[in-house]
Design a protein around this motif. Structure first.
Motif, PDB file in Angstrom:
ATOM      1  N   CYS A 168       0.864  -1.184   0.000  1.00  0.00           N
ATOM      2  CA  CYS A 168       0.000   0.000   0.000  1.00  0.00           C
ATOM      3  C   CYS A 168       0.900   1.234   0.000  1.00  0.00           C
ATOM      4  O   CYS A 168       1.395   1.641   1.050  1.00  0.00           O
ATOM      5  CB  CYS A 168      -0.917  -0.017   1.219  1.00  0.00           C
ATOM      6  SG  CYS A 168      -2.039   1.391   1.261  1.00  0.00           S
ATOM      7  N   THR A 202       0.199   4.309  -0.518  1.00  0.00           N
ATOM      8  CA  THR A 202      -0.455   5.541  -0.065  1.00  0.00           C
ATOM      9  C   THR A 202      -0.610   5.552   1.451  1.00  0.00           C
ATOM     10  O   THR A 202      -0.310   4.575   2.133  1.00  0.00           O
ATOM     11  CB  THR A 202      -1.852   5.663  -0.706  1.00  0.00           C
ATOM     12  OG1 THR A 202      -2.635   4.543  -0.289  1.00  0.00           O
ATOM     13  CG2 THR A 202      -1.751   5.688  -2.219  1.00  0.00           C
ATOM     14  N   GLU A 203      -1.099   6.668   1.954  1.00  0.00           N
ATOM     15  CA  GLU A 203      -1.376   6.761   3.386  1.00  0.00           C
ATOM     16  C   GLU A 203      -2.560   5.876   3.748  1.00  0.00           C
ATOM     17  O   GLU A 203      -3.451   5.652   2.938  1.00  0.00           O
ATOM     18  CB  GLU A 203      -1.693   8.203   3.775  1.00  0.00           C
ATOM     19  CG  GLU A 203      -0.504   9.120   3.718  1.00  0.00           C
ATOM     20  CD  GLU A 203      -0.818  10.512   4.250  1.00  0.00           C
ATOM     21  OE1 GLU A 203      -1.965  10.768   4.672  1.00  0.00           O
ATOM     22  OE2 GLU A 203       0.098  11.345   4.253  1.00  0.00           O
ATOM     23  N   ARG A 213       3.379   6.670   4.851  1.00  0.00           N
ATOM     24  CA  ARG A 213       2.898   5.915   3.699  1.00  0.00           C
ATOM     25  C   ARG A 213       3.885   4.813   3.366  1.00  0.00           C
ATOM     26  O   ARG A 213       4.915   4.695   4.015  1.00  0.00           O
ATOM     27  CB  ARG A 213       2.682   6.826   2.494  1.00  0.00           C
ATOM     28  CG  ARG A 213       3.930   7.516   2.000  1.00  0.00           C
ATOM     29  CD  ARG A 213       3.605   8.446   0.827  1.00  0.00           C
ATOM     30  NE  ARG A 213       4.759   9.189   0.411  1.00  0.00           N
ATOM     31  CZ  ARG A 213       5.536   8.848  -0.599  1.00  0.00           C
ATOM     32  NH1 ARG A 213       5.255   7.792  -1.314  1.00  0.00           N
ATOM     33  NH2 ARG A 213       6.569   9.583  -0.916  1.00  0.00           N
ATOM     34  N   ASP A 214       3.542   3.996   2.374  1.00  0.00           N
ATOM     35  CA  ASP A 214       4.379   2.894   1.908  1.00  0.00           C
ATOM     36  C   ASP A 214       4.379   1.749   2.926  1.00  0.00           C
ATOM     37  O   ASP A 214       5.354   1.516   3.624  1.00  0.00           O
ATOM     38  CB  ASP A 214       5.800   3.369   1.614  1.00  0.00           C
ATOM     39  CG  ASP A 214       6.489   2.473   0.599  1.00  0.00           C
ATOM     40  OD1 ASP A 214       5.803   1.646  -0.022  1.00  0.00           O
ATOM     41  OD2 ASP A 214       7.710   2.605   0.435  1.00  0.00           O
ATOM     42  N   GLU A 261       9.217   4.671  -5.018  1.00  0.00           N
ATOM     43  CA  GLU A 261       8.110   4.925  -5.949  1.00  0.00           C
ATOM     44  C   GLU A 261       8.336   4.208  -7.237  1.00  0.00           C
ATOM     45  O   GLU A 261       9.316   3.812  -7.607  1.00  0.00           O
ATOM     46  CB  GLU A 261       7.968   6.414  -6.180  1.00  0.00           C
ATOM     47  CG  GLU A 261       7.566   7.088  -4.895  1.00  0.00           C
ATOM     48  CD  GLU A 261       7.161   8.525  -5.099  1.00  0.00           C
ATOM     49  OE1 GLU A 261       6.478   8.798  -6.099  1.00  0.00           O
ATOM     50  OE2 GLU A 261       7.496   9.340  -4.268  1.00  0.00           O
TER      51      GLU A 261
END
Length: 126
Positions: free
Chosen positions: A40, A42-43, A60-61, A126
């Motif tokens: 995941c 995103t936050e 995030r991440d 990313e």
């Protein structure tokens, strides 16, 4: 979101038809001991509050790990916690949109391959 799994069910017998072997390998994991993972990037907002890592303060991440009825959230720094707010049904809904699977022999092998073993602590990939 890419997802991965640790296949813990019994492997197909050696010497079987290659098409049957391929069919076996592309099946989603099943059985009570199957471990499934999803990244995941995103936050995550649980109970309306953005989640923050207690180890490195990342927002995030994440790597979400499902085994039986439990879901754990793991950060790239290696911090991991059980998250009772995410049910198996919620986890299944996250997996529904991506039909591809990658199989790993062990959960540790998956963590290393995905970069959630602590080596990338503090970095966002990313």
């Amino acid at each position: 979101m890419p997802r991965t799994t640790e296949q813990t069910t019994t492997p197909a017998p050696a010497g079987t038809d290659p098409l049957l072997q391929l069919e076996y390998e592309t099946q989603p994991p099943s059985g009570p001991e199957a471990v499934r993972l999803i990244q995941c990037p995103t936050e995550l907002a649980l109970r309306g509050i953005p989640m923050t890592c207690s180890g490195c303060r990342a927002r995030r991440d994440w790597l979400l790990i499902n085994h039986r009825r439990h879901v754990w959230i793991r950060c790239r720094c290696g911090a991991e916690r059980l998250e009772p707010e995410i049910t198996r049904r919620d986890f299944d809904a996250m997996l529904a949109d991506n039909p591809s699977w990658t199989h790993y022999r062990t959960l540790d092998e998956a963590r290393i391959a995905l970069g959630f073993d602590g080596v990338f602590a503090g970095l966002y990939l990313e």
